[in-house]
Scaffold this active site. Structure first.
Site, mmCIF file in Angstrom:
data_model
loop_
_atom_site.group_PDB
_atom_site.id
_atom_site.type_symbol
_atom_site.label_atom_id
_atom_site.label_comp_id
_atom_site.label_asym_id
_atom_site.label_seq_id
_atom_site.Cartn_x
_atom_site.Cartn_y
_atom_site.Cartn_z
ATOM 1 N N ALA A 21 29.450 37.964 -5.548
ATOM 2 C CA ALA A 21 29.245 37.931 -4.090
ATOM 3 C C ALA A 21 27.824 37.461 -3.759
ATOM 4 O O ALA A 21 27.612 36.669 -2.832
ATOM 5 C CB ALA A 21 29.492 39.321 -3.499
ATOM 6 N N ARG A 24 27.413 33.733 -4.327
ATOM 7 C CA ARG A 24 28.064 32.946 -3.280
ATOM 8 C C ARG A 24 27.217 32.916 -1.999
ATOM 9 O O ARG A 24 27.007 31.864 -1.400
ATOM 10 C CB ARG A 24 29.416 33.588 -2.996
ATOM 11 C CG ARG A 24 30.293 32.771 -2.129
ATOM 12 C CD ARG A 24 31.692 33.273 -2.346
ATOM 13 N NE ARG A 24 32.504 33.017 -1.182
ATOM 14 C CZ ARG A 24 33.759 33.385 -1.100
ATOM 15 N NH1 ARG A 24 34.319 34.064 -2.083
ATOM 16 N NH2 ARG A 24 34.458 33.110 -0.040
ATOM 17 N N GLY A 103 18.656 56.813 -14.473
ATOM 18 C CA GLY A 103 17.466 56.625 -15.313
ATOM 19 C C GLY A 103 16.729 55.352 -14.923
ATOM 20 O O GLY A 103 15.513 55.361 -14.693
ATOM 21 N N ASP A 127 28.835 57.465 -13.221
ATOM 22 C CA ASP A 127 28.521 58.903 -13.160
ATOM 23 C C ASP A 127 28.302 59.428 -11.725
ATOM 24 O O ASP A 127 28.405 60.630 -11.497
ATOM 25 C CB ASP A 127 27.257 59.204 -13.987
ATOM 26 C CG ASP A 127 27.406 58.811 -15.453
ATOM 27 O OD1 ASP A 127 28.539 58.498 -15.866
ATOM 28 O OD2 ASP A 127 26.397 58.819 -16.173
ATOM 29 N N GLY A 171 30.458 60.658 -18.059
ATOM 30 C CA GLY A 171 29.696 61.328 -17.002
ATOM 31 C C GLY A 171 28.313 61.728 -17.469
ATOM 32 O O GLY A 171 27.502 62.221 -16.684
ATOM 33 N N ALA A 187 44.017 69.263 -11.307
ATOM 34 C CA ALA A 187 43.915 69.889 -12.637
ATOM 35 C C ALA A 187 43.886 71.412 -12.488
ATOM 36 O O ALA A 187 43.540 71.951 -11.432
ATOM 37 C CB ALA A 187 42.653 69.401 -13.338
ATOM 38 N N GLU A 222 32.152 65.033 -20.879
ATOM 39 C CA GLU A 222 31.814 64.814 -22.296
ATOM 40 C C GLU A 222 30.693 65.706 -22.821
ATOM 41 O O GLU A 222 30.672 66.040 -24.001
ATOM 42 C CB GLU A 222 31.429 63.338 -22.507
ATOM 43 C CG GLU A 222 30.248 62.898 -21.630
ATOM 44 C CD GLU A 222 29.796 61.470 -21.908
ATOM 45 O OE1 GLU A 222 30.052 60.944 -22.989
ATOM 46 O OE2 GLU A 222 29.157 60.877 -21.006
ATOM 47 N N HIS A 249 34.636 55.044 -23.720
ATOM 48 C CA HIS A 249 34.082 53.883 -23.014
ATOM 49 C C HIS A 249 35.145 53.006 -22.359
ATOM 50 O O HIS A 249 34.808 52.151 -21.527
ATOM 51 C CB HIS A 249 33.217 53.062 -23.970
ATOM 52 C CG HIS A 249 31.906 53.735 -24.245
ATOM 53 N ND1 HIS A 249 31.805 54.882 -24.989
ATOM 54 C CD2 HIS A 249 30.653 53.447 -23.827
ATOM 55 C CE1 HIS A 249 30.543 55.259 -25.045
ATOM 56 N NE2 HIS A 249 29.823 54.413 -24.352
#
Ligand code: F6P
Length: 317
Positions: A21, A24, A103, A127, A171, A187, A222, A249
């Site tokens: 985008a 363009r 980070g 995340d 995450g 869940a 994780e 991943h």
């Protein structure tokens, strides 16, 4: 105007759509764009490439990033500011469009500000853990990828009852992604690095759910501490078999969702407009449902922890 695009840190679905985008808009506005290969590490080494518009358009919905990224903290090295300035001068680059997660943005923007390098950042990470914005590009696609996995688990779980299913999401050390998935998928329990839990409580809750519904589904991040112990102890304490799946991943490389493709376009438009208007430093952020250009660096403190009331609702607390 000539912009160099830099992807730093973890890639995320939607980055390709945003680059396409921006390229363009730039072309239509009479501007030029180059891409840095290998993030800031590549840029400092002069690794700049032309963008192939046709390829970009073809890959714009794909996960990953057409411009390779890097996690090397090269901007902290001595002389990094001078090297950056000289690469930009040698290539007649006026400003940077930077993609990065928590980070990257916390670390890079203050340095770019100190060196007076014009830059707009787009917060991108599955995340959704960047302070100063309610949304980061890629999060929705990663949630949708997990929801497809949940559907698969539910199909087999219902067909052969009597099992507990655990689904691990990415995450990093934050639970925003796992909570979003657990909440939307209904869940039976969610485990996040930010909130501790008791193994006996979890085993009891899951046993009751299996008795009532035939199977139970736990979504966990994780980096929840003690995952190995959890997988051993829950069957022992509940008397029920546990089947564990990790999205890994594959989740980060998911296809970009409709929402992420739309956000990518809007983020790029805001960034291009701001750079065109001569903004020195800023980032696009979503706040109160509105995408806007936020001037200056991003907040240095961490984002508020994942919504406890949702966490409690999923866990029946
Ligand atoms: O970019 C965020 C993230 O995908 C986290 O969810 C995950 O923990 C981490 O990156 C994985 O990083 P790497 O690809 O370097 O293993």
């Amino acid at each position: 105007m000539k912009t160099a695009i830099v992807v730093n840190g973890g890639d995320a679905p939607g980055i390709n759509a945003a680059i396409a985008a921006y390229a363009r808009l730039a072309q239509e506005g009479g501007d030029q764009v180059l891409g840095a290969q290998d993030g800031f590490a590549g840029l400092l080494a002069g690794g700049l490439t032309e963008l192939d518009r046709a390829l970009l358009t073809r890959l714009s919905g794909k996960g990953g990033s057409i411009l390779r990224s890097s996690r090397e903290p090269v901007l902290s090295e001595p002389e990094a500011g001078d090297r950056l300035r000289s690469v930009m001068r040698a290539n007649a680059i006026d400003n940077l469009l930077v993609f990065g997660g928590d980070g990257s943005l916390k670390h890079l923007l203050p340095l770019l500000k100190r060196w007076g390098t014009p830059c707009v950042a787009l917060p991108t990470t599955i995340d959704n853990d960047v302070a100063g914005t309610d949304y980061t590009l890629g999060h929705d696609s990663a949630c949708n990828f997990a929801l497809a996995a949940v559907e698969g688990i539910r199909a087999t779980a219902g067909a052969l009852p009597g099992r507990i299913f655990m689904l691990e999401t990415l995450g990093g050390h934050t639970g925003y992604l796992a909570l979003a998935i657990a909440y939307a998928s209904g869940a039976d329990a969610v485990l996040l690095p930010e909130y501790g839990f008791d193994l006996d409580w979890l085993a009891g809750r899951l046993r009751r759910v299996v008795e009532d519904a035939g199977y139970a589904l736990v979504v966990l991040c994780e980096f929840v501490p003690g995952i190995d112990q959890l997988v051993e102890e829950i069957p022992r304490r509940s008397g029920i078999r546990v089947r564990y799946s990790a999205l890994g991943h594959a989740q980060r490389g998911a296809e970009a969702s409709h929402y992420d493709r739309r956000v990518a376009r809007e983020m790029s438009r805001l960034a291009w407009r701001a750079l065109k208007d001569g903004l020195r430093l800023g980032a696009v952020a979503l706040r109160d449902g509105q995408l806007s250009l936020r001037q200056g660096v991003m907040p240095l403190e961490d984002k508020a922890p994942p919504d406890y009331s949702r966490y409690a609702r999923v866990n029946g607390l």
